[in-house]
Write a protein that holds these residues in place. Sequence first.
Motif, mmCIF file in Angstrom:
data_model
loop_
_atom_site.group_PDB
_atom_site.id
_atom_site.type_symbol
_atom_site.label_atom_id
_atom_site.label_comp_id
_atom_site.label_asym_id
_atom_site.label_seq_id
_atom_site.Cartn_x
_atom_site.Cartn_y
_atom_site.Cartn_z
ATOM 1 N N GLU A 120 10.621 -57.685 53.678
ATOM 2 C CA GLU A 120 11.382 -57.910 54.901
ATOM 3 C C GLU A 120 10.632 -58.880 55.798
ATOM 4 O OE1 GLU A 120 12.843 -55.294 58.753
ATOM 5 O OE2 GLU A 120 12.689 -54.293 56.805
ATOM 6 N N ASN A 121 11.234 -60.041 56.000
ATOM 7 C CA ASN A 121 10.631 -61.072 56.849
ATOM 8 C C ASN A 121 9.219 -61.425 56.379
ATOM 9 O OD1 ASN A 121 10.900 -62.895 58.987
ATOM 10 N ND2 ASN A 121 9.849 -61.536 60.425
ATOM 11 N N GLY A 122 9.052 -61.456 55.037
ATOM 12 C CA GLY A 122 7.783 -61.879 54.457
ATOM 13 C C GLY A 122 6.769 -60.784 54.223
ATOM 14 N N TYR A 123 7.116 -59.510 54.536
ATOM 15 C CA TYR A 123 6.151 -58.418 54.455
ATOM 16 C C TYR A 123 6.741 -57.205 53.726
ATOM 17 C CZ TYR A 123 3.408 -60.806 58.077
ATOM 18 O OH TYR A 123 2.666 -61.716 58.785
ATOM 19 N N ILE A 124 5.856 -56.380 53.166
ATOM 20 C CA ILE A 124 6.201 -55.038 52.705
ATOM 21 C C ILE A 124 5.564 -54.041 53.661
ATOM 22 C CG2 ILE A 124 5.706 -53.285 50.942
ATOM 23 C CD1 ILE A 124 6.272 -55.327 48.812
ATOM 24 N N LYS A 125 6.360 -53.083 54.094
ATOM 25 C CA LYS A 125 5.894 -52.104 55.064
ATOM 26 C C LYS A 125 4.961 -51.073 54.418
ATOM 27 C CE LYS A 125 9.990 -52.324 58.063
ATOM 28 N NZ LYS A 125 11.149 -51.551 58.592
ATOM 29 N N LEU A 126 4.163 -50.463 55.250
ATOM 30 C CA LEU A 126 3.262 -49.391 54.836
ATOM 31 C C LEU A 126 4.045 -48.287 54.130
ATOM 32 C CD1 LEU A 126 0.186 -48.815 55.384
ATOM 33 C CD2 LEU A 126 0.941 -47.392 57.290
ATOM 34 N N PHE A 127 3.534 -47.858 52.982
ATOM 35 C CA PHE A 127 4.204 -46.798 52.224
ATOM 36 C C PHE A 127 4.140 -45.468 52.967
ATOM 37 C CE2 PHE A 127 3.021 -48.998 47.954
ATOM 38 C CZ PHE A 127 4.041 -49.905 48.138
ATOM 39 N N GLU A 128 5.142 -44.649 52.742
ATOM 40 C CA GLU A 128 5.180 -43.325 53.367
ATOM 41 C C GLU A 128 5.011 -42.199 52.357
ATOM 42 O OE1 GLU A 128 8.811 -43.081 55.555
ATOM 43 O OE2 GLU A 128 8.218 -44.577 57.046
ATOM 44 N N LYS A 129 5.447 -42.399 51.116
ATOM 45 C CA LYS A 129 5.395 -41.324 50.114
ATOM 46 C C LYS A 129 3.967 -41.082 49.644
ATOM 47 C CE LYS A 129 10.113 -41.530 48.330
ATOM 48 N NZ LYS A 129 10.401 -40.131 48.728
ATOM 49 N N PRO A 130 3.671 -39.869 49.199
ATOM 50 C CA PRO A 130 2.310 -39.561 48.744
ATOM 51 C C PRO A 130 1.955 -40.265 47.437
ATOM 52 C CG PRO A 130 3.769 -37.700 48.333
ATOM 53 C CD PRO A 130 4.554 -38.690 49.139
ATOM 54 N N GLY A 131 0.666 -40.281 47.132
ATOM 55 C CA GLY A 131 0.197 -40.946 45.925
ATOM 56 C C GLY A 131 0.314 -42.451 46.066
ATOM 57 N N LEU A 132 0.723 -43.101 44.998
ATOM 58 C CA LEU A 132 0.850 -44.556 45.014
ATOM 59 C C LEU A 132 2.046 -45.033 45.819
ATOM 60 C CD1 LEU A 132 -0.108 -45.516 41.338
ATOM 61 C CD2 LEU A 132 -1.514 -45.720 43.401
ATOM 62 N N GLY A 133 2.954 -44.134 46.162
ATOM 63 C CA GLY A 133 4.051 -44.499 47.042
ATOM 64 C C GLY A 133 5.337 -44.884 46.355
ATOM 65 N N ILE A 134 5.320 -44.943 45.020
ATOM 66 C CA ILE A 134 6.546 -45.238 44.275
ATOM 67 C C ILE A 134 6.828 -44.103 43.294
ATOM 68 C CG2 ILE A 134 6.362 -47.738 44.502
ATOM 69 C CD1 ILE A 134 5.350 -47.774 41.565
ATOM 70 N N GLU A 135 8.109 -43.917 42.991
ATOM 71 C CA GLU A 135 8.534 -42.914 42.019
ATOM 72 C C GLU A 135 9.039 -43.636 40.785
ATOM 73 O OE1 GLU A 135 11.386 -40.284 43.758
ATOM 74 O OE2 GLU A 135 10.300 -40.189 45.663
ATOM 75 N N ILE A 136 8.518 -43.260 39.630
ATOM 76 C CA ILE A 136 8.868 -43.931 38.382
ATOM 77 C C ILE A 136 10.112 -43.301 37.770
ATOM 78 C CG2 ILE A 136 8.101 -44.418 36.019
ATOM 79 C CD1 ILE A 136 6.765 -46.129 38.185
ATOM 80 N N ASN A 137 11.023 -44.135 37.334
ATOM 81 C CA ASN A 137 12.235 -43.710 36.641
ATOM 82 C C ASN A 137 11.899 -43.508 35.164
ATOM 83 O OD1 ASN A 137 14.732 -43.465 35.365
ATOM 84 N ND2 ASN A 137 15.739 -44.939 36.703
ATOM 85 N N GLU A 138 11.577 -42.254 34.818
ATOM 86 C CA GLU A 138 11.091 -41.989 33.469
ATOM 87 C C GLU A 138 12.187 -42.172 32.424
ATOM 88 O OE1 GLU A 138 8.186 -38.816 31.171
ATOM 89 O OE2 GLU A 138 8.542 -38.628 33.327
ATOM 90 N N GLU A 139 13.418 -41.928 32.787
ATOM 91 C CA GLU A 139 14.512 -42.148 31.836
ATOM 92 C C GLU A 139 14.615 -43.630 31.481
ATOM 93 O OE1 GLU A 139 16.294 -39.828 30.197
ATOM 94 O OE2 GLU A 139 14.829 -38.499 31.168
ATOM 95 N N LYS A 140 14.501 -44.484 32.492
ATOM 96 C CA LYS A 140 14.528 -45.926 32.257
ATOM 97 C C LYS A 140 13.312 -46.350 31.441
ATOM 98 C CE LYS A 140 16.682 -49.848 33.323
ATOM 99 N NZ LYS A 140 18.108 -50.101 33.049
ATOM 100 N N LEU A 141 12.187 -45.682 31.679
ATOM 101 C CA LEU A 141 10.961 -45.977 30.952
ATOM 102 C C LEU A 141 11.123 -45.638 29.468
ATOM 103 C CD1 LEU A 141 8.322 -47.059 32.186
ATOM 104 C CD2 LEU A 141 7.403 -44.754 32.039
#
Length: 385
Positions: free
Chosen positions: A339-360
């Motif tokens: 957004e406007n050249g930046y990624i905002k600070l993550f809020e979720k715990p751990g690395l901040g992303i959730e992996i789609n294991e079905e897609k994986l």
Amino acid sequence: MDQLKIEKIELFKVPPRWLFIKITTKCGIIGWGEPVVEGKADTVAACIKELEPYLIGRTANNIEDIWQILYRGGFYRGGPILMSAISGIDQALWDIKGKFLNVPVYELLGGAVRHKMKMYCWIGGDNPDVVLEQAHAKVMQGYKAVKMNATGAMDWVSSLKDIKKVANNIKLLREEFGHDLDIGLDFHGRVHKPMVKRLIDELEPYEPMFIEEPVLSENNDTLKHIYSYTSIPIATGERMFSRWDFKGILNHGVVDIIQPDLSHAGGISEVRRIATMAEAYDIAIAPHCPLGPISLASALQLDFVSSNAVIQESSLGIHYNKGYDILDYVLNPEALEVENGYIKLFEKPGLGIEINEEKLKEGQKIGHNWANPIWRNQDGNFAEW
């Protein structure tokens, strides 16, 4: 911490050219990492299998001790394969610890020093029409900075025609965007020492944000001749794998921006140390990341806590990502939205992303056998890719 005992390690080799690791603990908390060398995914996977006995039964909480054992315990140390394997494991362990304590990884590293991180992404550098088209597309996606290859295959000493051609693409971008767009130029180690100064002469009028890998990392001793020749910031480090690899260029003051890769240089633990070393020399860090979402999330966690982090590479839409892109494996793609050249600070715990294991699992059925191309010059001699 018996509930964090490591019980299972799984690997997923998925398109376009990635390898993911899933570490499962006794209590069911899962950590994700991205241990891969581009073109050597199977080799890194074999290395992880060899390291597995040092992990199964250990508590995932002991990140530093595990790192030391994996690095020092095999007697022979360093290099792209071992360090990439350690990188993915380390990322996954930090992911587990953050989820267990219900905080983002950056909180475990001392807390954020910024609330958003400036981003850049790759555009092609071979065709003038493609350069303008792709740059406009990236600006529309929210980026204010891009990077492109400065050159294709180069002879050890190239013709004047080839030298003049190099500057044309950045010239077009400057004419189109003025100074509203930051432009990094990646020499990609394709240029040999006899050509670097001549190329810099052509590029300086167009004021690139930085010159990346002006020479191969094994020729870093020549950086002293290049560094004193130009005011353009010099960046390097994607093919350097530990704090010991970076020690020389930091001591000699021949670089302005270091670019360790969170999937190659020992993961979050080691790149955190490298970043702190660089800060002591007043040198910036801009982590290399042409890989997938876990590598990017790990790099951002490092950026959020490093005062000398200046910009972060993203592989979103990079030419390698045919059929699958970094957001395809992520359940919360909004976390990686620019957004406007930046990624905002993550809020979720751990690395901040959730992996789609079905897609994986779907991607694992396809797999990949990605390898970098072999280039040759007109006379048949090998050319650096």
